[in-house]
Write an enzyme that holds these catalytic residues in place. Sequence first.
Site, short mmCIF file in Angstrom:
data_model
loop_
_atom_site.label_atom_id
_atom_site.label_comp_id
_atom_site.label_asym_id
_atom_site.label_seq_id
_atom_site.Cartn_x
_atom_site.Cartn_y
_atom_site.Cartn_z
NE ARG A 195 -4.79 13.94 9.06
CZ ARG A 195 -5.89 13.96 9.86
NH1 ARG A 195 -6.00 13.53 10.70
NH2 ARG A 195 -6.90 13.60 9.03
CG ASP A 197 -1.11 11.23 2.03
OD1 ASP A 197 -2.01 10.67 1.59
OD2 ASP A 197 -1.27 12.16 3.24
CD1 TRP A 253 -0.97 2.25 2.25
CD2 TRP A 253 -2.83 1.71 1.04
NE1 TRP A 253 -1.81 3.31 2.21
CE2 TRP A 253 -3.13 3.06 1.49
CE3 TRP A 253 -3.84 1.04 0.28
CZ2 TRP A 253 -4.19 3.84 1.19
CZ3 TRP A 253 -4.87 1.67 0.05
CH2 TRP A 253 -5.07 2.99 0.46
C1 FRU Z 1 -4.27 12.18 3.83
C2 FRU Z 1 -4.02 11.56 5.03
C3 FRU Z 1 -3.00 12.65 5.96
C4 FRU Z 1 -2.46 11.62 6.89
C5 FRU Z 1 -2.23 10.30 6.05
C6 FRU Z 1 -2.37 9.05 6.68
O1 FRU Z 1 -4.48 11.30 2.88
O2 FRU Z 1 -5.14 11.22 5.63
O3 FRU Z 1 -3.82 13.64 6.40
O4 FRU Z 1 -1.43 12.19 7.46
O5 FRU Z 1 -3.34 10.27 5.19
O6 FRU Z 1 -1.93 8.14 6.02
#
Ligand code: FRU
Length: 454
Positions: free
Chosen positions: A144, A24, A21
């Site tokens: 985050r 981001d 998988w």
């Molecule tokens: C965006 C997100 C971010 C987070 C990450 C977790 O796609 O939700 O906000 O840091 O993916 O995998």
Amino acid sequence: MSTIGIRNFRPKVHFTPNKAWMNDPNGMIYVDGIYHLFYQHYPDDTVWGPMHWGHATSTDLLHWSHKPIALYPDELGYIFSGSCVYDKDNSSGFGTKNKPPIIAMYTSHGECEQQSIAFSTDGIHFEKFDGNPVITNPGISDFRDPKMFWNSIKNCWSLVLAAGDRVHFYSSENLKEWKKTGEFKSSKELIPGVWECPDLFPFDTEEGVKWVLLVSMGTDISYGKAVTQYFIGDFNGDTFICNEPLQEPLLVDHGFDNYAGVTFHNSNDTIFMGWALNWGYAPKTPTNDYCGQMTIARKLSLLKTDKGYRLSNSPVGIEPFKSNAQELDNNAELGYETFGLSISGEGVSSIILENEKKQQLIIGVDEDNYIYVDRSNGGAIDFHEQFSMSEYCKAKSRRFRKGKYEIDIIFDVSILEVFADDGLNTLTLVVYPDSPYTKIRTEGDIELKIYPIE
Ligand code: FRU
């Protein structure tokens, strides 16, 4: 599990993980002639799980080499999205003047979300700071995705991070101690949802410096579930100010598959890459042993339109291939699975890619001057109930210009990227044809050139 695909859908010049998988892009940075891409990665399955930072490098942004996992989950939690900077004056003290460190900041996602740092002097091995977290949680559940940048107004480091329905700004002298400098929230909630993965960067324009704030929105299906919006305004060194009264949201991309994109730190141009998939159906895409790809790298700029300045996206690295473009007749055979098309057209018109099973991917301009992509009969759609919903079948984007158009298309096995009118309209969509498209047909007033990309 990713569903079992009936063939290999792995794109050739779009980054995919070796296996398992990916979501981001994280920590993208250019140092010593090398582009580093880190990414949200769960190495043990083709669905989302405990997040690591995977790593790959490239010199041309089209071909990537896989590197060892850079960051593993720890007692503070999973390693969520974040950024890297090149600390060339060693302000952090984690390197030396001769060997400046790369500093990574990521969200530690544990009982709450807080920000942590790690450093590397070889660009491969990262050591976590023993004083983590460097930014503690102020009582906000979604807190985050810190994106650090050099603040040329205040001569210090700054970062922007997502905090619920807004972004917060912090600054630092040494990348270890951070203090909050401001917040930005849209005056009007243009798209409801949680703000994620912000980024902030400037452009020189005829009207002076303008700053662009990107925010990815985890939203509902009426907005395509996952879109990246942007605001144009000023940065006063402490916070962002949006001076354009917006009636409708500005989107980086009008397709369904471009999310959480941010830009490279330390590169000459403003280069963006996004996760080319959608939370709505990502885990079930029929790609067998891996899940997820990135968009092609895009150079961003601001172009003036009748509606004011708007972002333009232009694919990076394809010029050498484009210079070999050949004219194509209507109803031609398609000899490649990874190719670019340069299209000039006018009025209502379309291009149809077709395979031997008569599955068709249609790209066109309609009577209302929208560029659209229709993937409803482009290939497999029933691997996930959302993918087959009408909301995800046809994407469209209203042109900023009238009359003649120029469209650049990049097609790479299972992903389509459309750049229209100097990249003012962009649409990115995944598509899973049962067999490769072998024919290309046009309708309306269109001229076409094709070039293979490898
Ligand atoms: C965006 C997100 C971010 C987070 C990450 C977790 O796609 O939700 O906000 O840091 O993916 O995998």
